[in-house]
Design an enzyme around this catalytic site. Structure first.
Site, PDB file in Angstrom:
ATOM      1  N   TYR A  65     -25.909  -7.694  21.742  1.00 14.69           N
ATOM      2  CA  TYR A  65     -27.242  -7.095  21.902  1.00 14.69           C
ATOM      3  C   TYR A  65     -27.211  -6.183  23.121  1.00 14.69           C
ATOM      4  O   TYR A  65     -26.632  -6.550  24.152  1.00 14.69           O
ATOM      5  CB  TYR A  65     -28.309  -8.184  22.104  1.00 14.69           C
ATOM      6  CG  TYR A  65     -29.254  -8.223  20.932  1.00 14.69           C
ATOM      7  CD1 TYR A  65     -30.105  -7.151  20.686  1.00 14.69           C
ATOM      8  CD2 TYR A  65     -29.275  -9.290  20.047  1.00 14.69           C
ATOM      9  CE1 TYR A  65     -30.956  -7.147  19.587  1.00 14.69           C
ATOM     10  CE2 TYR A  65     -30.125  -9.295  18.955  1.00 14.69           C
ATOM     11  CZ  TYR A  65     -30.962  -8.217  18.729  1.00 14.69           C
ATOM     12  OH  TYR A  65     -31.796  -8.217  17.654  1.00 14.69           O
ATOM     13  N   GLU A  67     -30.189  -3.847  24.046  1.00 19.58           N
ATOM     14  CA  GLU A  67     -31.424  -3.046  24.146  1.00 19.58           C
ATOM     15  C   GLU A  67     -31.492  -2.386  25.522  1.00 19.58           C
ATOM     16  O   GLU A  67     -31.075  -2.967  26.528  1.00 19.58           O
ATOM     17  CB  GLU A  67     -32.646  -3.939  23.928  1.00 19.58           C
ATOM     18  CG  GLU A  67     -32.828  -4.270  22.464  1.00 19.58           C
ATOM     19  CD  GLU A  67     -34.004  -5.190  22.205  1.00 19.58           C
ATOM     20  OE1 GLU A  67     -34.812  -5.406  23.116  1.00 19.58           O
ATOM     21  OE2 GLU A  67     -34.090  -5.697  21.075  1.00 19.58           O
ATOM     22  N   ASP A 242     -33.983  19.200  12.015  1.00 22.55           N
ATOM     23  CA  ASP A 242     -33.233  18.065  11.466  1.00 22.55           C
ATOM     24  C   ASP A 242     -31.977  18.662  10.830  1.00 22.55           C
ATOM     25  O   ASP A 242     -32.025  19.228   9.741  1.00 22.55           O
ATOM     26  CB  ASP A 242     -34.105  17.357  10.425  1.00 22.55           C
ATOM     27  CG  ASP A 242     -33.370  16.210   9.743  1.00 22.55           C
ATOM     28  OD1 ASP A 242     -32.150  16.073   9.934  1.00 22.55           O
ATOM     29  OD2 ASP A 242     -34.032  15.456   9.003  1.00 22.55           O
ATOM     30  N   THR A 271     -27.897  13.147  11.195  1.00 21.63           N
ATOM     31  CA  THR A 271     -27.110  11.977  10.816  1.00 21.63           C
ATOM     32  C   THR A 271     -25.696  12.261  11.312  1.00 21.63           C
ATOM     33  O   THR A 271     -25.353  13.407  11.633  1.00 21.63           O
ATOM     34  CB  THR A 271     -27.058  11.774   9.291  1.00 21.63           C
ATOM     35  OG1 THR A 271     -26.590  12.983   8.688  1.00 21.63           O
ATOM     36  CG2 THR A 271     -28.413  11.411   8.722  1.00 21.63           C
ATOM     37  N   LYS A 274     -22.663  12.758   7.375  1.00 23.22           N
ATOM     38  CA  LYS A 274     -22.578  13.745   6.282  1.00 23.22           C
ATOM     39  C   LYS A 274     -21.475  14.740   6.647  1.00 23.22           C
ATOM     40  O   LYS A 274     -20.339  14.340   6.810  1.00 23.22           O
ATOM     41  CB  LYS A 274     -23.938  14.389   6.048  1.00 23.22           C
ATOM     42  CG  LYS A 274     -25.062  13.384   5.750  1.00 23.22           C
ATOM     43  CD  LYS A 274     -26.343  14.102   5.390  1.00 23.22           C
ATOM     44  CE  LYS A 274     -27.597  13.330   5.653  1.00 23.22           C
ATOM     45  NZ  LYS A 274     -27.981  12.352   4.659  1.00 23.22           N
ATOM     46  N   ARG A 280     -21.938   5.928   9.390  1.00 24.59           N
ATOM     47  CA  ARG A 280     -23.350   6.040   9.013  1.00 24.59           C
ATOM     48  C   ARG A 280     -24.198   5.845  10.264  1.00 24.59           C
ATOM     49  O   ARG A 280     -24.053   4.844  10.967  1.00 24.59           O
ATOM     50  CB  ARG A 280     -23.737   4.944   8.025  1.00 24.59           C
ATOM     51  CG  ARG A 280     -22.953   4.894   6.767  1.00 24.59           C
ATOM     52  CD  ARG A 280     -23.700   4.162   5.684  1.00 24.59           C
ATOM     53  NE  ARG A 280     -24.802   4.981   5.238  1.00 24.59           N
ATOM     54  CZ  ARG A 280     -24.659   6.029   4.438  1.00 24.59           C
ATOM     55  NH1 ARG A 280     -23.473   6.358   3.960  1.00 24.59           N
ATOM     56  NH2 ARG A 280     -25.698   6.752   4.087  1.00 24.59           N
TER      57      ARG A 280
HETATM   58  N1  PLP Z   1     -32.763  14.038   7.236  1.00 24.08           N
HETATM   59  C1  PLP Z   1     -32.198  14.749   6.251  1.00 24.08           C
HETATM   60  C2  PLP Z   1     -32.321  16.233   6.265  1.00 24.08           C
HETATM   61  C3  PLP Z   1     -31.476  14.096   5.245  1.00 24.08           C
HETATM   62  O1  PLP Z   1     -30.929  14.809   4.267  1.00 24.08           O
HETATM   63  C4  PLP Z   1     -31.381  12.684   5.280  1.00 24.08           C
HETATM   64  C5  PLP Z   1     -30.635  11.914   4.261  1.00 24.08           C
HETATM   65  O2  PLP Z   1     -30.461  12.226   3.174  1.00 24.08           O
HETATM   66  C6  PLP Z   1     -32.008  11.992   6.317  1.00 24.08           C
HETATM   67  C7  PLP Z   1     -32.685  12.701   7.275  1.00 24.08           C
HETATM   68  C8  PLP Z   1     -32.002  10.491   6.369  1.00 24.08           C
HETATM   69  O3  PLP Z   1     -30.767   9.989   6.691  1.00 24.08           O
HETATM   70  P1  PLP Z   1     -30.457   8.414   6.520  1.00 24.08           P
HETATM   71  O4  PLP Z   1     -30.225   8.186   5.090  1.00 24.08           O
HETATM   72  O5  PLP Z   1     -29.254   8.200   7.370  1.00 24.08           O
HETATM   73  O6  PLP Z   1     -31.642   7.675   7.053  1.00 24.08           O
END
Ligand code: PLP
Length: 479
Positions: A65, A67, A242, A271, A274, A280
């Site tokens: 842990y 935090e 994002d 993320t 990808k 992950r």
């Molecule tokens: N943001 C975008 C643009 C995504 O394409 C995705 C996943 O497909 C996410 C966020 C969410 O990612 P996670 O599945 O790791 O929560």
């Protein structure tokens, strides 16, 4: 370099140990490798992490842990977690040229939640937020959310619409962001399929969002983040990007200048699994102004950090800083463009007519199919894709009219532009030979389809042949 058999030995030994406790799990892990080796994986959001990244996750860091943040934990004995978290953050900052990196988010959704709450905490009255913090988010009713939004000053979010390629977490109802924010979307031009910046500016002027979000999961083009920032500034919005899908292209310096979000956005989320090819997980990058709020991600919206995953993030980010990652990122885009050209040459209809990133969106209405039918027919033929809405999709988000394909995974395996043409041929063959099926009462079905099983088998074998020259995890034999 590890000794020649080190990777095989590591995974074999791990499976032996697991098998002694629950053999079915060991079998499933082995079977997953076999399946991944045999299928033509074109899911745009997937990749293959390196053995070093995978191994960094399978250990006792999982037991800890931690935090808090580096050097300021709510648990004792976190010195080694501090080491890996600091390393991951340092690599992320160097790789992306960011002032601050928060590497704790467990996934992309979590990274976005951290970012949203950081912006809210930065911009709205504290008492209302405090009230939200003391209650279980799941216990809040629609009326509570309404009250909360009003108390917080009706915070608004403007993001890309789902059917244009935006993501659920950008203010859509099935996600909590749709309850936290009044949301409005910008779409794409009905003729070109491209983002129309004048329309985004118009929507921003009318709606006056607190947060302008850019980023997507199914838009096959670059976005000009300099222009988006100007729009955000013109209405006093915080600009968030994002980059979950294209982080690898930013890391590999394929997206630079106006197309690199980091110098333009107030806050960037991603993320790590990808195109970035890590474990992950998620990550938030920002400038010093938002750093303190972002670092409150745990416990504000996150549970305890996953130290084993942060260790793997540090490994993968170190890999992405190597010079060869830029070559990989460029090949991802070259391959996507070759795939798009191969499909176009054979008569497929593509959203925006091509791609300049890692993904291609096929409008399968051109083959007389729904996305659901096309996805299944391709899967029967050993080609793994996913169905996706296209702009103004008449078939909605469940059946859809699109198939999204992407090249990060196949590029990691080593496939190049020649193999992309062969892949386009396989896809076109399956889609061209699949016809819509009917329900038992004779009405047209959006899910059923007819495809000669012999053809599906043949394509499946061709896909396996194509892959045989590019073994997945060549250093690993489990038998
Ligand atoms: N943001 C975008 C643009 C995504 O394409 C995705 C996943 O497909 C996410 C966020 C969410 O990612 P996670 O599945 O790791 O929560």
């Amino acid at each position: 370099m590890p000794s020649p058999n080190a990777e095989s030995t590591a995974f074999r030994s791990a499976l032996e140990v697991i098998r002694a406790v629950e053999p079915r799990v060991a079998d499933a892990i082995g079977a997953e490798l076999a399946d991944q080796r045999e299928s033509l994986k074109l899911i745009a959001s997937e990749n293959y992490a390196s053995p070093a990244t995978l191994l960094a996750m399978g250990n006792w860091f999982s037991d800890k842990y931690a935090e808090g943040t580096v050097g300021r934990r709510f648990y004792a004995g976190c010195q080694n977690v501090d080491t890996v978290e600091a390393l991951a953050a340092e690599h992320a900052k160097e790789l992306f040229g960011a002032a601050h990196a928060y590497v704790q988010p467990h996934s992309g959704i979590d990274a976005n939640l951290v970012a949203f709450w950081a912006v809210l905490a930065d911009r709205v009255e504290a008492p209302a937020l405090k009230k939200a913090q003391v209650r279980q988010v799941n216990d809040l009713t629609e009326q509570d959310w309404f009250t909360l939004r009003r108390e917080l000053g009706n915070q608004r979010m403007l993001g890309m619409s789902l059917d244009a390629g935006g993501h659920l977490t950008h203010g859509f109802r099935p996600n909590i962001s749709g309850k936290m924010f009044d949301q409005r979307s910008y779409g794409t031009d009905p003729v070109t399929g491209l983002v129309d910046y004048d329309k985004v500016a118009e929507a921003a002027r009318e709606f006056k969002p607190m947060i302008l979000v850019a980023g997507y999961s199914a838009y096959p083009r670059k976005v000009n983040f300099r222009i988006m920032r100007e729009i955000a500034d013109s209405v006093g919005a915080t600009f968030m990007v994002d980059m979950a899908h294209f982080a690898g292209l930013v890391a590999g310096k394929v997206f630079t200048g106006d197309f690199d979000p980091v110098p333009h956005a107030h806050i960037v989320t991603t993320t790590t699994h990808k195109s970035l090819r890590g474990p992950r997980g998620g990550m938030v990058l920002c400038g010093p102004e938002l750093a303190d709020q972002v670092d409150r991600g745990c416990p504000m919206v996150l549970g305890g950090p996953l130290p084993h995953v942060m260790a793997a993030k540090a490994v993968a980010l170190a890999e992405a800083r190597r010079p060869d990652f830029a070559g990989y990122a460029q090949r991802v885009v070259d391959n996507a463009q070759a795939l798009a050209e191969g499909l176009l040459r054979r008569g497929a209809k593509l959203v925006t007519g091509g791609t300049d990133n890692h993904l291609v969106l096929i409008d399968v209405a051109g083959y007389g199919l729904t996305g659901r039918q096309a996805e299944q027919a391709l899967l029967d033929s050993g080609i793994v894709t996913n169905r996706n809405s296209v702009p103004q999709d008449p078939n909605g988000a469940w059946y859809t009219s699109g198939i999204r394909i992407g090249t990060p995974a196949l590029t990691t395996r080593g496939l190049g532009v020649a193999e992309m043409d062969a892949t386009a041929e396989l896809i076109h063959t399956v889609l061209g030979r699949t016809t819509p099926g009917s329900n038992t009462d004779g009405t047209p079905s959006k899910a059923k389809y007819v495809l000669d099983p012999a053809l599906a088998d043949k394509v499946s074998r061709q896909a396996t042949d194509l892959l045989s020259a590019f073994p997945l995890y060549p250093s690993i034999t489990l038998a």
